[in-house]
Motif scaffolding. Structure first.
Motif, PDB file in Angstrom:
ATOM      1  N   ASN A 182       0.809  -1.222   0.000  1.00 52.37           N
ATOM      2  CA  ASN A 182       0.000   0.000   0.000  1.00 52.37           C
ATOM      3  C   ASN A 182       0.842   1.273   0.000  1.00 52.37           C
ATOM      4  O   ASN A 182       0.524   2.243   0.685  1.00 52.37           O
ATOM      5  N   SER A 183       1.911   1.266  -0.792  1.00 49.55           N
ATOM      6  CA  SER A 183       2.789   2.446  -0.874  1.00 49.55           C
ATOM      7  C   SER A 183       2.948   2.883  -2.327  1.00 49.55           C
ATOM      8  O   SER A 183       4.013   3.336  -2.740  1.00 49.55           O
ATOM      9  N   GLU A 184       1.882   2.758  -3.095  1.00 54.67           N
ATOM     10  CA  GLU A 184       1.961   3.000  -4.534  1.00 54.67           C
ATOM     11  C   GLU A 184       2.411   4.421  -4.863  1.00 54.67           C
ATOM     12  O   GLU A 184       3.167   4.626  -5.830  1.00 54.67           O
ATOM     13  N   ALA A 185       1.962   5.412  -4.097  1.00 55.26           N
ATOM     14  CA  ALA A 185       2.339   6.796  -4.397  1.00 55.26           C
ATOM     15  C   ALA A 185       3.844   6.987  -4.266  1.00 55.26           C
ATOM     16  O   ALA A 185       4.480   7.648  -5.105  1.00 55.26           O
ATOM     17  N   ALA A 186       4.439   6.399  -3.230  1.00 56.96           N
ATOM     18  CA  ALA A 186       5.885   6.519  -3.031  1.00 56.96           C
ATOM     19  C   ALA A 186       6.648   5.787  -4.127  1.00 56.96           C
ATOM     20  O   ALA A 186       7.679   6.268  -4.615  1.00 56.96           O
ATOM     21  N   VAL A 187       6.156   4.618  -4.529  1.00 57.33           N
ATOM     22  CA  VAL A 187       6.811   3.854  -5.594  1.00 57.33           C
ATOM     23  C   VAL A 187       6.767   4.644  -6.900  1.00 57.33           C
ATOM     24  O   VAL A 187       7.777   4.778  -7.603  1.00 57.33           O
ATOM     25  N   GLU A 188       5.605   5.187  -7.233  1.00 53.42           N
ATOM     26  CA  GLU A 188       5.469   5.935  -8.473  1.00 53.42           C
ATOM     27  C   GLU A 188       6.365   7.169  -8.474  1.00 53.42           C
ATOM     28  O   GLU A 188       7.015   7.487  -9.489  1.00 53.42           O
ATOM     29  N   ALA A 189       6.441   7.871  -7.346  1.00 54.15           N
ATOM     30  CA  ALA A 189       7.285   9.067  -7.281  1.00 54.15           C
ATOM     31  C   ALA A 189       8.748   8.708  -7.506  1.00 54.15           C
ATOM     32  O   ALA A 189       9.470   9.402  -8.239  1.00 54.15           O
ATOM     33  N   PHE A 190       9.207   7.616  -6.901  1.00 53.92           N
ATOM     34  CA  PHE A 190      10.596   7.188  -7.056  1.00 53.92           C
ATOM     35  C   PHE A 190      10.862   6.788  -8.501  1.00 53.92           C
ATOM     36  O   PHE A 190      11.846   7.235  -9.112  1.00 53.92           O
ATOM     37  N   PHE A 191       9.987   5.957  -9.053  1.00 58.36           N
ATOM     38  CA  PHE A 191      10.177   5.507 -10.431  1.00 58.36           C
ATOM     39  C   PHE A 191      10.124   6.674 -11.418  1.00 58.36           C
ATOM     40  O   PHE A 191      10.991   6.816 -12.288  1.00 58.36           O
ATOM     41  N   ALA A 192       9.099   7.502 -11.295  1.00 61.44           N
ATOM     42  CA  ALA A 192       8.931   8.594 -12.259  1.00 61.44           C
ATOM     43  C   ALA A 192      10.118   9.544 -12.217  1.00 61.44           C
ATOM     44  O   ALA A 192      10.625   9.985 -13.269  1.00 61.44           O
ATOM     45  N   GLY A 193      10.591   9.865 -11.022  1.00 60.48           N
ATOM     46  CA  GLY A 193      11.746  10.752 -10.899  1.00 60.48           C
ATOM     47  C   GLY A 193      13.001  10.154 -11.491  1.00 60.48           C
ATOM     48  O   GLY A 193      13.782  10.843 -12.163  1.00 60.48           O
ATOM     49  N   THR A 194      13.196   8.870 -11.265  1.00 61.72           N
ATOM     50  CA  THR A 194      14.391   8.199 -11.792  1.00 61.72           C
ATOM     51  C   THR A 194      14.338   8.097 -13.316  1.00 61.72           C
ATOM     52  O   THR A 194      15.339   8.348 -14.005  1.00 61.72           O
ATOM     53  N   ILE A 195      13.178   7.729 -13.842  1.00 63.28           N
ATOM     54  CA  ILE A 195      13.040   7.600 -15.295  1.00 63.28           C
ATOM     55  C   ILE A 195      13.293   8.929 -15.984  1.00 63.28           C
ATOM     56  O   ILE A 195      13.979   8.993 -17.021  1.00 63.28           O
ATOM     57  N   ALA A 196      12.762  10.009 -15.410  1.00 66.01           N
ATOM     58  CA  ALA A 196      12.979  11.338 -16.005  1.00 66.01           C
ATOM     59  C   ALA A 196      14.453  11.721 -15.970  1.00 66.01           C
ATOM     60  O   ALA A 196      14.994  12.251 -16.961  1.00 66.01           O
ATOM     61  N   ALA A 197      15.119  11.429 -14.859  1.00 68.42           N
ATOM     62  CA  ALA A 197      16.542  11.759 -14.749  1.00 68.42           C
ATOM     63  C   ALA A 197      17.382  10.920 -15.698  1.00 68.42           C
ATOM     64  O   ALA A 197      18.365  11.406 -16.282  1.00 68.42           O
ATOM     65  N   LEU A 198      17.004   9.657 -15.884  1.00 64.81           N
ATOM     66  CA  LEU A 198      17.722   8.816 -16.849  1.00 64.81           C
ATOM     67  C   LEU A 198      17.533   9.349 -18.267  1.00 64.81           C
ATOM     68  O   LEU A 198      18.488   9.393 -19.060  1.00 64.81           O
ATOM     69  N   ALA A 199      16.315   9.756 -18.594  1.00 66.84           N
ATOM     70  CA  ALA A 199      16.048  10.288 -19.933  1.00 66.84           C
ATOM     71  C   ALA A 199      16.876  11.538 -20.205  1.00 66.84           C
ATOM     72  O   ALA A 199      17.372  11.741 -21.330  1.00 66.84           O
ATOM     73  N   ASP A 200      17.043  12.354 -19.185  1.00 60.94           N
ATOM     74  CA  ASP A 200      17.859  13.566 -19.341  1.00 60.94           C
ATOM     75  C   ASP A 200      19.295  13.227 -19.710  1.00 60.94           C
ATOM     76  O   ASP A 200      19.992  14.037 -20.338  1.00 60.94           O
ATOM     77  N   LYS A 201      19.730  12.045 -19.315  1.00 56.66           N
ATOM     78  CA  LYS A 201      21.109  11.623 -19.604  1.00 56.66           C
ATOM     79  C   LYS A 201      21.159  10.697 -20.815  1.00 56.66           C
ATOM     80  O   LYS A 201      22.192  10.079 -21.096  1.00 56.66           O
ATOM     81  N   ALA A 219      -1.662  -2.546  -8.341  1.00 56.70           N
ATOM     82  CA  ALA A 219      -0.499  -2.380  -9.222  1.00 56.70           C
ATOM     83  C   ALA A 219      -0.728  -1.297 -10.269  1.00 56.70           C
ATOM     84  O   ALA A 219       0.217  -0.620 -10.690  1.00 56.70           O
ATOM     85  N   HIS A 220      -1.970  -1.104 -10.683  1.00 57.21           N
ATOM     86  CA  HIS A 220      -2.253  -0.097 -11.712  1.00 57.21           C
ATOM     87  C   HIS A 220      -2.031   1.325 -11.207  1.00 57.21           C
ATOM     88  O   HIS A 220      -2.011   2.268 -12.001  1.00 57.21           O
ATOM     89  N   LEU A 221      -1.877   1.493  -9.889  1.00 58.23           N
ATOM     90  CA  LEU A 221      -1.639   2.822  -9.317  1.00 58.23           C
ATOM     91  C   LEU A 221      -0.177   3.234  -9.435  1.00 58.23           C
ATOM     92  O   LEU A 221       0.204   4.303  -8.944  1.00 58.23           O
ATOM     93  N   VAL A 222       0.643   2.388 -10.069  1.00 54.86           N
ATOM     94  CA  VAL A 222       2.045   2.733 -10.362  1.00 54.86           C
ATOM     95  C   VAL A 222       2.176   2.742 -11.892  1.00 54.86           C
ATOM     96  O   VAL A 222       2.672   1.784 -12.493  1.00 54.86           O
ATOM     97  N   PRO A 223       1.736   3.817 -12.547  1.00 55.38           N
ATOM     98  CA  PRO A 223       1.692   3.815 -14.018  1.00 55.38           C
ATOM     99  C   PRO A 223       3.052   3.752 -14.681  1.00 55.38           C
ATOM    100  O   PRO A 223       3.136   3.376 -15.859  1.00 55.38           O
ATOM    101  N   SER A 224       4.118   4.100 -13.964  1.00 57.35           N
ATOM    102  CA  SER A 224       5.449   4.011 -14.567  1.00 57.35           C
ATOM    103  C   SER A 224       5.923   2.571 -14.715  1.00 57.35           C
ATOM    104  O   SER A 224       6.829   2.290 -15.511  1.00 57.35           O
ATOM    105  N   ALA A 225       5.338   1.655 -13.947  1.00 61.44           N
ATOM    106  CA  ALA A 225       5.772   0.257 -13.990  1.00 61.44           C
ATOM    107  C   ALA A 225       5.362  -0.392 -15.307  1.00 61.44           C
ATOM    108  O   ALA A 225       4.281  -0.130 -15.840  1.00 61.44           O
ATOM    109  N   THR A 226       6.235  -1.222 -15.827  1.00 58.35           N
ATOM    110  CA  THR A 226       5.929  -2.006 -17.028  1.00 58.35           C
ATOM    111  C   THR A 226       5.544  -3.432 -16.687  1.00 58.35           C
ATOM    112  O   THR A 226       4.934  -4.121 -17.510  1.00 58.35           O
ATOM    113  N   GLU A 227       5.925  -3.892 -15.486  1.00 60.58           N
ATOM    114  CA  GLU A 227       5.598  -5.255 -15.082  1.00 60.58           C
ATOM    115  C   GLU A 227       5.395  -5.314 -13.582  1.00 60.58           C
ATOM    116  O   GLU A 227       5.839  -4.430 -12.832  1.00 60.58           O
ATOM    117  N   HIS A 228       4.720  -6.388 -13.143  1.00 62.16           N
ATOM    118  CA  HIS A 228       4.528  -6.639 -11.715  1.00 62.16           C
ATOM    119  C   HIS A 228       4.926  -8.074 -11.418  1.00 62.16           C
ATOM    120  O   HIS A 228       4.697  -8.976 -12.230  1.00 62.16           O
TER     121      HIS A 228
END
Length: 362
Positions: A182-201, A219-228
């Motif tokens: 039940n920590s989907e918001a924290a997971v999404e924030a971590f993933f989204a921030g990391t993906i954006a920073a990787l894209a910048d590089k 699981a659908h509450l983490v839209p950045s995820a591609t798999e579960h």
């Protein structure tokens, strides 16, 4: 001495105990329910084989639509590679020459091996071993609040990803986490921030792997995820029922046990102890639920004995020689306690499967 032979067509109450039983219909329904959910949300699903350790069941999961499987040990992955599985993810930091040599051999055998790393030390060891071999795909493991393995921040994830990109013999495969429930918001924030920073590089992130059965249907509450990834769902257990993931009627595994003693009116002794039910409590104060006597309390386990308090039972109580079914607290550990699993449909044995990947060291 040969062990008792269990055959298709036997009735489950005729079997020697203690014995784990798997209800075919419940298991199939669990597989279908989760795969339907994942398909409906456009998520690839990667079952964790830790729960069953049986290639035939992984084949059922893949036939239902799963994209590959998740293992925790190289030796487990070897068993499943032998069974023809190609898309294998090992979610554990792999260190040391004795393990890395086996990992090289496994990577040569199959086309879709992936591992994780959460430190420069792990990446360095992998690179040193794989520099002169077929490249290995490595995901950065992220601690999004679960408090186990994983880099602690998106910046640290980017730094480690850059080191994988630069390392000889390695290919950056993406990000992975095993979060707390039940920590989907924290997971999404971590993933989204990391993906954006990787894209910048200029670094692509093909796989973004989330995990866990307790919050599987979020699981659908983490839209950045591609798999579960999830394991326990195939059998379910008492802890999953408490978490609201399933009902007791969705629990496919029962432990069949026999009442071997009734020393007092309020106490029964079962032939199922810690070597059949596990000593894992997972927050419970007792060691499983007796299906036909839900008010009975399994208060303690020694190795081969289970002590049951009957004082709260209303109506009938189990008698000496009676066989009872128990929903375990933690089904995954039970799988590692037995050589075989006995499957049934409506109380009639359908098959017996070897727990092929149980008890394996690295």
């Amino acid at each position: 001495m040969e062990r008792p032979i269990v055959k298709p067509g036997d009735t489950i109450l005729s079997l020697s105990t203690p014995l784990p039983l798997i209800d075919e219909a419940r298991m199939a329904a669990n597989i279908a329910r989760v795969q339907t959910y994942m398909d409906g949300h456009g998520l690839a699903f990667r079952p964790h084989i830790k729960t069953h350790k049986i290639p035939a069941l992984a084949a059922q999961q893949v036939a239902a639509g799963a994209k590959g499987i998740n293992c925790q040990k190289i030796t487990e992955a070897d068993v499943f590679a032998d069974a023809g599985f190609e898309d294998l993810l090992i979610t554990f930091n792999i260190l040391g020459p004795e393990k890395l040599e086996r990992l090289v051999a496994l990577n040569e055998r199959i086309s879709g091996l992936k591992v994780v790393a959460d430190s420069a030390a792990t990446v360095s060891g992998l690179s040193a071993q794989f520099a002169s071999h077929k490249p290995l795909t490595v995901l950065v493991e992220c601690d999004t609040g679960g408090g186990r393995c994983g880099v602690q921040t998106p910046d640290a994830a980017v730094t480690l990803a850059q080191s994988i990109v630069a390392a000889d013999g390695l290919v950056f495969g993406g990000l992975l986490t095993y979060p707390k429930a039940n920590s989907e918001a924290a997971v999404e924030a971590f993933f989204a921030g990391t993906i954006a920073a990787l894209a910048d590089k200029g670094i692509a992130c093909p796989i973004v792997s989330n995990g866990g059965t307790p919050s599987l249907f979020s699981a659908h509450l983490v839209p950045s995820a591609t798999e579960h990834r999830a394991g326990t769902y195939i059998y379910n257990d008492r802890s999953m029922e408490r978490a609201g993931h399933c009902s007791l009627d969705d629990c496919a595994m029962h432990i069949l046990a026999t009442v071997v003693s009734r020393p007092t009116a309020d106490r029964a002794i079962l032939d199922a102890g810690s070597k059949a039910l596990t000593s894992d409590l997972l927050g419970f104060s007792d060691h499983g639920m007796i299906v036909d006597y839900p008010d009975a309390v399994i208060t303690g386990l020694s190795e081969e004995h289970g002590t049951v308090d009957l004082s709260k039972c209303r109506g009938s109580r189990p008698e000496i020689g009676e066989k009872v079914r128990i929903v375990p607290n933690h089904t995954c550990v039970v799988s590692n306690l037995f050589d075989t699993m006995t499957f049934h449909r409506d109380g009639i044995v359908t098959r017996v499967e070897s727990v092929a990947a149980r008890g394996l060291v690295w």
